[in-house]
Design an enzyme around this catalytic site. Structure first.
Site, PDB file in Angstrom:
ATOM      1  N   GLY A 353       0.809  -1.349   0.163  1.00 51.58           N
ATOM      2  CA  GLY A 353       0.037   0.181  -0.230  1.00 51.58           C
ATOM      3  C   GLY A 353       0.959   1.114   0.040  1.00 51.58           C
ATOM      4  N   PRO A 354       0.207   2.261  -0.337  1.00 53.24           N
ATOM      5  CA  PRO A 354       0.865   3.616  -0.276  1.00 53.24           C
ATOM      6  C   PRO A 354       1.513   4.041   1.211  1.00 53.24           C
ATOM      7  CG  PRO A 354      -1.254   4.134  -0.421  1.00 53.24           C
ATOM      8  CD  PRO A 354      -1.156   2.529  -0.561  1.00 53.24           C
ATOM      9  N   PRO A 355       2.453   5.019   1.219  1.00 52.58           N
ATOM     10  CA  PRO A 355       3.268   5.352   2.464  1.00 52.58           C
ATOM     11  C   PRO A 355       1.834   5.988   3.447  1.00 52.58           C
ATOM     12  CG  PRO A 355       4.161   6.178   0.702  1.00 52.58           C
ATOM     13  CD  PRO A 355       3.199   5.690   0.123  1.00 52.58           C
ATOM     14  N   GLY A 356       2.133   5.625   4.734  1.00 54.64           N
ATOM     15  CA  GLY A 356       1.429   6.074   5.820  1.00 54.64           C
ATOM     16  C   GLY A 356       0.125   5.646   5.920  1.00 54.64           C
ATOM     17  N   VAL A 357      -0.084   4.420   5.467  1.00 59.55           N
ATOM     18  CA  VAL A 357      -1.404   3.648   5.824  1.00 59.55           C
ATOM     19  C   VAL A 357      -1.562   2.639   7.034  1.00 59.55           C
ATOM     20  CG1 VAL A 357      -2.337   3.952   3.351  1.00 59.55           C
ATOM     21  CG2 VAL A 357      -1.093   2.014   4.010  1.00 59.55           C
ATOM     22  N   THR A 360       3.623  -0.725   8.905  1.00 59.78           N
ATOM     23  CA  THR A 360       4.648  -1.448  10.014  1.00 59.78           C
ATOM     24  C   THR A 360       3.871  -1.260  11.219  1.00 59.78           C
ATOM     25  OG1 THR A 360       6.367  -0.148   8.751  1.00 59.78           O
ATOM     26  CG2 THR A 360       6.831  -0.702  10.686  1.00 59.78           C
ATOM     27  N   SER A 678      -7.286   3.188 -18.216  1.00 59.59           N
ATOM     28  CA  SER A 678      -8.635   3.397 -17.775  1.00 59.59           C
ATOM     29  C   SER A 678      -9.074   4.584 -18.340  1.00 59.59           C
ATOM     30  CB  SER A 678      -8.868   3.162 -16.190  1.00 59.59           C
ATOM     31  OG  SER A 678      -7.902   4.341 -15.356  1.00 59.59           O
ATOM     32  N   LYS A 721     -11.491   5.778  -7.086  1.00 59.41           N
ATOM     33  CA  LYS A 721     -11.842   6.755  -8.225  1.00 59.41           C
ATOM     34  C   LYS A 721     -13.465   7.186  -7.979  1.00 59.41           C
ATOM     35  CE  LYS A 721      -9.360   4.665 -11.745  1.00 59.41           C
ATOM     36  NZ  LYS A 721      -9.413   3.598 -13.021  1.00 59.41           N
TER      37      LYS A 721
END
Length: 820
Positions: A353-357, A360, A678, A721
Site C-alpha cells: 500500500g501507499p506510504p502512511g497507511v 509497519t 482506464s 475513483k
C-alpha cells in the site's frame, strides 16, 4: 639597461634566473600586475617581501633586487585566484617606484650575465668543478633532490647559470638565497654557494647519524618487547591459572547444557576440539570462538508462550488501527487455526500500500495481539545477498545475515519478523538479495534455512514473517508467489476523519502538552486539513498538520498566560494557523463543456479527478497527445480514435472526415506523469463531443478501458475513483459492468449519494454522458443514435448552417444582456 615593468611581490619565495616556478596569486594588486604583463610582452619583476605576513607591502618592505620573469602560462581558478607559470630570465635592481594605484610599476636596471671564457679563467673553472662535486655529495645525502638534477648540473658550462641553478634547488634560508641573488660577481656568487653547501652537507651528515642511531634503538626495543611477550606466553602455559583453559571449560559446559539440533551440537564439539589445539592469541582462534558464541546465542528451542484469545486479539487490533479489515481478518484466521492444530506453517503476509497507511505499525500490533516478540529489519537499499544469508567464515570480519542476527537479538524462535520495504531491495555484482529471500519466505523450505556463516540448518517455520511494500512491480514474481499479498488501498476521507478524531488528535494533544486544555477540532476543520493541506493515501501528513495546529495553539496558550480554557478549531482557525491552502482537489465545472470530460484516476495519494480535453481543427489527420502520457495511455488514445472513425456513420460523420481534421487530446497538469488504460472511455467521449460540437454533462465522471469493438473493459482502483468523484461533487459515475463486484468495498453513504452507471459498451457511455440534442439539431443520425435508433446519413451542410445560426444567436443574446 633601464626599463619599466610591473612588479609581483613574493612571500617566502625567491626566484632565480633559469628557474621555472608555479605561483598562486590572490592579491588584487598582484593580479592586476599579471594582467598588465600579459597585455604587454609577458615580462614581470619577481621580488621577495621582507616580511611575508604583510598582505599589502610598501616599497620599503620589498627587496631591491629581483628577477625579471617571463609568463609561460596563466590560468584563472573558480575561487578568483590565478595560477601562473613563470620562468626567471635576468637579474634586475629597482631604481624607482612609479605612481600607479592598481599595481606596483617600477623602473629597473637590468643586470646581464657576463660572458666568461673558462679557458682564460682556470681558477674560475676549478671553482666550478668544486661546486659541482659538492652539489653531487649534497644530492646523495638529501633524498628529496632527484639524482637526475646532479647529472644535468654537470653539463652546465656557464658559471652564472651553474650558480643560479644550484641556488634554486638547495634548501637554503631565504636570507642566504637573497644574498646570492644580490651578488653580481659570478666568482663571489660561486664562493658563497660553495660555503653554504658545505654547511648544509655537514647538517645532513649529522641528521643521518641521528637517524641511524634512533633506528638501532627502535630495533633493540622491538626485540626486547618480542622476547618479553614470548616469556609471558611461556609463563602462562606453565602457570596454574590458565585463563584459556577456563574459557574452554566454560564453553564445554554451555554446549552440554544448550538445547539445539544434533547437527549444531556435533559441529560445536568439533570446533571446540580445533580451538583447544590453537594458540589463544592467534587470529584463527578468535574466528572459531566467535562462531561458537554465535551458535550458542541463537534461540534454538527458546519460544515465547502464546496466549491465543481471538476476542482479545481482535480488540488489540481494533484499538491500534482503524479499518484495515482484510489484514485483521487474516491474522484472526491464523490465530484460530493455531488454536486448533498443534503446529502450522507460519504464513508469509505482504502488506502492499501507499506510504502512511499503517503497514509497519500493524505488524507491531500483530506481535502484541499474538503475545510474540517483534523484530523489524529494513531492507531498503540492501543490495548484497550476504546481508540476508551471511558471509562465509573465510572472509575477515564475517558475520551472520540479518535474519539470524535478528533472531539472536530477540532470543525467541517464534517472533513476528517484519521485513520492511521489501520492494526497495536492489542487486549488483555482489548478488541478488531477493533471490536469497526465496528460501526465507518459502514455508516449504525455511524449516531448513542455511546461513552461510553458520553452515547449519535452522528452523524458521515458527516465525511469523510479515513484509511491507509500496508497490509490487519491483518485487520479482517468484518472490511474490511465496507471499500472501494483502493490498491496503489507502483511507477514504471519512476514514481519515475518524482516525484523526480517535487517534491522531488525542495523541498530538498529549505529545504537545495540551492535555489540560479543551482542544476541540470540528468536523469541517478536520476536513479542511484533509482536503486542502494534505494529499496522501495514508495519514502521516495529516498527523503532521494536526501537530502543527496544536503547537501553534500551545504558543497562543503560553502567550495568554495559560488563562484560556479551550480552543475550537474550525475552518477559519485552520486557515489562520496553517496559512494558505497547499493543495486543491478536483471539482466539477459550473457549465456543460464541449470536448471537456471528467475522467477518474488513482495516484499515490489516492483517487482524483482527471479531466480530459479534446479539440478538432482543420488539418490533415494529425493526432497530438499531450500531458506527459505514458505508453499505455497513448495506445488507449489511438484505440479511441480508431473507434470513432469506425462509428463515423452512426455519429453522422462523413466516412473520410479525419482526412481534413487534426485532433488534439490533452490532460491538464502536464508536469505530472500519467499512464494506464482506464482513460479510454474518457478520450472517446471527449473526441465525439469535440467533433460533433455537443457538450458533455458537467456532473458525470467516468472510467474504463476500451477495445476496438467498443466494449468497456474492467479497471482497478474503483473505490478510490468513486470516492474522488464523490468529493468532487459529481452526481453520476460511469464504470465498467465487470467492476460491479468492487462496489461492495465502497462506503454505503457514498453509493447512496451517487448514481453508479455500469457500462458494457461505449454506446451506453455516450448516451449517459453527452447532453441530449434538441429536436431542431440537423444531425438526426447522432440524435437517433442517442435514442438508440439507426438512421440515414447526415447532410453536413445543414449541420454547419445550424451551428453558425446558433452561434449568431448566442452572440446577439450576449450583446443584449451584457457580460455575466
Amino acid at each position: 639597461m633601464a626599463r619599466t615593468i610591473p612588479l609581483l611581490p613574493l612571500r617566502e619565495l625567491i626566484v632565480f634566473p633559469h628557474e621555472v616556478v608555479p605561483l598562486f596569486v590572490g592579491r588584487e594588486k598582484s593580479i592586476n600586475a599579471l594582467e598588465e604583463a600579459m597585455a604587454g610582452d609577458r615580462s614581470i619583476l619577481l621580488c621577495a617581501q621582507k616580511k611575508a605576513k604583510v598582505n599589502d607591502p610598501k616599497p620599503d618592505g620589498i627587496h631591491t633586487f629581483g628577477t625579471i620573469g617571463s609568463i609561460i602560462q596563466l590560468l584563472r581558478l573558480p575561487d578568483g585566484t590565478v595560477k601562473v607559470l613563470v620562468e626567471g630570465k635576468q637579474r634586475a635592481k629597482i631604481t624607482e617606484y612609479l605612481d600607479n594605484d592598481r599595481y606596483f610599476l617600477v623602473e629597473v636596471d637590468v643586470i646581464d650575465a657576463p660572458s666568461i671564457s673558462l679557458d682564460d679563467e682556470p681558477e674560475l673553472a676549478a671553482l666550478m668543478r668544486s661546486v659541482q662535486a659538492t652539489f653531487e655529495n649534497y644530492v646523495k645525502l638529501n633524498k628529496r633532490v632527484p639524482p637526475e638534477l646532479a647529472v644535468s648540473v654537470q653539463s652546465i658550462d656557464s658559471p652564472s647559470r651553474l650558480a643560479d641553478t644550484i641556488a634554486a634547488h638547495v634548501n637554503f634560508k631565504l636570507s642566504a638565497k637573497q644574498e646570492l641573488l644580490e651578488t653580481e660577481s659570478v666568482r663571489g656568487r660561486l664562493e658563497k654557494l660553495y660555503e653554504l653547501m658545505q654547511n648544509e652537507i655537514e647538517i645532513l651528515q649529522v641528521e643521518k647519524k641521528i637517524r641511524t642511531r634512533v633506528k638501532k634503538q627502535m630495533e633493540k626495543n622491538q626485540k626486547e618487547y618480542y622476547l618479553n611477550e614470548q616469556m609471558q606466553a611461556i609463563q602462562k602455559e606453565l602457570g596454574s591459572q590458565d585463563e584459556f583453559k577456563n574459557e574452554i571449560a566454560e564453553l564445554e559446559d554451555k554446549i552440554r547444557r544448550k538445547k539445539m539440533s544434533q547437527e549444531a551440537t556435533s559441529r560445536l564439539k568439533k570446533e571446540l576440539r580445533k580451538l583447544k589445539m590453537m594458540s589463544p592469541m592467534s587470529a584463527e582462534a578468535t574466528v572459531v570462538r566467535n562462531y561458537i558464541d554465535t551458535v550458542l546465542g541463537l534461540p534454538w528451542e527458546e519460544r515465547t508462550s502464546e496466549r491465543i484469545d481471538l476476542s482479545d486479539a481482535e480488540s488489540i487490533l481494533d484499538e491500534d488501527h482503524y479499518g484495515l479489515e482484510k489484514p485483521k481478518e487474516r491474522i484472526l484466521e491464523y490465530l484460530a487455526v493455531q488454536s486448533l492444530v498443534q503446529k502450522i506453517k507460519g504464513p508469509i503476509l505482504c502488506l502492499v500500500g501507499p506510504p502512511g497507511v499503517g503497514k509497519t505499525s500493524l505488524a507491531k500490533s500483530v506481535a502484541r495481539a499474538t503475545h510474540r516478540k517483534f523484530i523489524r529489519v529494513s531492507l531498503g537499499g540492501v543490495r548484497d545477498e550476504a546481508e540476508i544469508r551471511g558471509h562465509r567464515r573465510t572472509y575477515i570480519g564475517a558475520m551472520p545475515g540479518k535474519i539470524i542476527q535478528g533472531l539472536r537479538k530477540c532470543g525467541s524462535s517464534n517472533p513476528v519478523f517484519l521485513l520492511d520495504e521489501i520492494d526497495k531491495m536492489s542487486m549488483d555484482f555482489r548478488g541478488d538479495p531477493s533471490a536469497a529471500m526465496l528460501e526465507v519466505l518459502d514455508p516449504e523450505q525455511n524449516s531448513a534455512f542455511v546461513d552461510h556463516f553458520l553452515d547449519l540448518e535452522y528452523d524458521l517455520s515458527d516465525v511469523l514473517f510479515m513484509c511491507t511494500a509500496n508497490s509490487l512491480h519491483t518485487i520479482p514474481l517468484p518472490l511474490q508467489d511465496r507471499m500472501e499479498i494483502i493490498s491496503l488501498t489507502g483511507y477514504t476521507d471519512e476514514d481519515k476523519l475518524k482516525i484523526a478524531k480517535q487517534y491522531l488528535i488525542p495523541k498530538q494533544v498529549e505529545a504537545n502538552g495540551m492535555q489540560d486544555v479543551d482542544v476541540h477540532f470540528t468536523d469541517p476543520g478536520i476536513r479542511e486539513i484533509i482536503d486542502r493541506y494534505t494529499k496522501e493515501a495514508g495519514v502521516r501528513s495529516l498527523e503532521r498538520q494536526v501537530s502543527s495546529v496544536v503547537r501553534k495553539l500551545a504558543v497562543e496558550y503560553i502567550r495568554d498566560g495559560k488563562k484560556k480554557k479551550g480552543y475550537k478549531i474550525d475552518v477559519r482557525t485552520v486557515q489562520r494557523l496553517l496559512g494558505p491552502a497547499k493543495y486543491r482537489y478536483g471539482i466539477a465545472d459550473a457549465h456543460d463543456q464541449i470536448g471537456m470530460v471528467n475522467g477518474l484516476a488513482v495516484t499515490m495519494f489516492g483517487g482524483d479527478l482527471l479531466p480530459a480535453e479534446a479539440t478538432v481543427v482543420a488539418g490533415k489527420g494529425k493526432v497530438t497527445l499531450t500531458g506527459k502520457l505514458g505508453e499505455v495511455m497513448q495506445e488507449s488514445a489511438q484505440a479511441a480514435i480508431s473507434y470513432v472513425r469506425a462509428r463515423a456513420l452512426a455519429f453522422g460523420l462523413e466516412p473520410d472526415f479525419y482526412e481534413s481534421l487534426d485532433f488534439h487530446v490533452h490532460f491538464p497538469e502536464g508536469a505530472v506523469p500519467k499512464d494506464g488504460p482506464s482513460a479510454g472511455v474518457t478520450i472517446v467521449v471527449a473526441l465525439v463531443s469535440a467533433l460533433l460540437r455537443v457538450p458533455v454533462r458537467k456532473d458525470v465522471a467516468m472510467t474504463g478501458e476500451i477495445n476496438l469493438r467498443g466494449k468497456v473493459l474492467p479497471i482497478g482502483g474503483l473505490k478510490e475513483k468513486v470516492l474522488a468523484a464523490f468529493r468532487g461533487g459529481m452526481k453520476t459515475v460511469i464504470c465498467p459492468a465487470e467492476n460491479e463486484k468492487d462496489l461492495a468495498d465502497i462506503p454505503k453513504n457514498v453509493l447512496r449519494a451517487l448514481d453508479i452507471k455500469l457500462a458494457t459498451s461505449l454506446d451506453e457511455v455516450l448516451r449517459w454522458a453527452i447532453v441530449p440534442l434538441d429536436e431542431a439539431h440537423p444531425n438526426h443520425a447522432f440524435r437517433d443514435f442517442m435514442n438508440g435508433v439507426d438512421t440515414e446519413p447526415v447532410d453536413w451542410r445543414d449541420v454547419h448552417a445550424y451551428l453558425a445560426e446558433r452561434r449568431r444567436k448566442e452572440r446577439s443574446e450576449s450583446r443584449e444582456h451584457g457580460p455575466h
